[in-house]
Design a protein around this motif. Structure first.
Motif, PDB file in Angstrom:
ATOM      1  N   ALA A  69       0.835  -1.211   0.000  1.00  0.00           N
ATOM      2  CA  ALA A  69       0.000   0.000   0.000  1.00  0.00           C
ATOM      3  C   ALA A  69       0.867   1.257   0.000  1.00  0.00           C
ATOM      4  O   ALA A  69       1.962   1.244   0.556  1.00  0.00           O
ATOM      5  CB  ALA A  69      -0.903  -0.007   1.221  1.00  0.00           C
ATOM      6  N   PRO A  70       0.365   2.309  -0.638  1.00  0.00           N
ATOM      7  CA  PRO A  70      -0.917   2.394  -1.325  1.00  0.00           C
ATOM      8  C   PRO A  70      -0.843   1.796  -2.733  1.00  0.00           C
ATOM      9  O   PRO A  70       0.020   2.160  -3.525  1.00  0.00           O
ATOM     10  CB  PRO A  70      -1.202   3.892  -1.378  1.00  0.00           C
ATOM     11  N   ASP A  72      -3.924   0.382  -5.520  1.00  0.00           N
ATOM     12  CA  ASP A  72      -5.357   0.180  -5.727  1.00  0.00           C
ATOM     13  C   ASP A  72      -5.670  -1.201  -6.272  1.00  0.00           C
ATOM     14  O   ASP A  72      -5.123  -1.619  -7.295  1.00  0.00           O
ATOM     15  CB  ASP A  72      -5.915   1.223  -6.708  1.00  0.00           C
ATOM     16  N   GLN A  91      -7.103  -0.841  -0.699  1.00  0.00           N
ATOM     17  CA  GLN A  91      -5.652  -0.712  -0.674  1.00  0.00           C
ATOM     18  C   GLN A  91      -5.098  -1.654   0.403  1.00  0.00           C
ATOM     19  O   GLN A  91      -4.738  -1.227   1.500  1.00  0.00           O
ATOM     20  CB  GLN A  91      -5.232   0.729  -0.394  1.00  0.00           C
TER      21      GLN A  91
END
Length: 195
Positions: A69-70, A72, A91
């Motif tokens: 993370a981050p 998507d 995330q």
């Protein structure tokens, strides 16, 4: 343990999500926007980094890729849902994807093979309950919940009926876990949970 703040005024899509400021972190789960602030603490980051590095070194030269993370992860429902209409974008702390056709410049579209969430007081209820059912529903083959405060890892592996077992496999600091998805990868729980 509590739930993070959420935008409760309406349901959102990935089209909305992409328009939000870059300095804000949100997840969408079935259209509900969940605030990802505050930033994870140092212990959380240490576990994420050590585990990510170990997985990345293991998959080097193999068809799988690992991200932290981050990053998507879009979970369309149905699978052919237009991108801007997708209502679930998460995330996860660590994602392993073995089907590279799911990877785009924006992240991953479709269920990763393995996801890891590192619990914090701020997000633990969401990770244990809401994300558990979400990942099961979308067919994430392996899901780990790492609890730094209580020093354990819960590991769930999707069964043939498309469900996670009701009781997870529980691993303590003296244990080692072999990944069900990345055959041959063995993780020393004590090492990732140590400061």
């Amino acid at each position: 343990m509590g739930f993070p703040l959420r935008k409760a005024d309406k349901l959102y899509t990935y089209g909305d999500y992409r328009s939000w400021p870059d300095d804000e972190r949100w997840e969408l789960i079935d259209g509900v926007a969940w605030n990802m602030s505050p930033a994870p603490n140092r212990m959380h980051q240490s576990i994420s980094m050590h585990l990510s590095v170990q997985i990345a070194q293991f998959v080097d030269g193999q068809p799988c890729e690992v991200y932290h993370a981050p990053f998507d992860v879009m979970l369309p429902d149905p699978a052919d849902q237009p991108e801007d209409e997708i209502m679930t974008v998460v995330q996860p702390d660590i994602s392993a994807i073995c089907d590279k056709t799911k990877l785009t410049d924006k992240g991953c579209t479709g269920a990763p093979d393995w996801l890891v969430e590192i619990l914090s007081p701020y997000t633990s209820k969401k990770d244990i309950d809401i994300k558990f059912h979400l990942y099961e529903r979308h067919g994430v083959r392996e899901y780990w919940l790492v609890d730094p405060g209580n020093k354990y890892v819960h590991a769930y592996v999707l069964a043939g009926d498309g469900k996670y077992p009701e009781e997870p496999r529980v691993y303590l600091p003296e244990d080692q876990i072999e990944s069900a998805v990345l055959t041959g990868l063995v993780v020393d729980v004590g090492r990732i949970l140590s400061e």
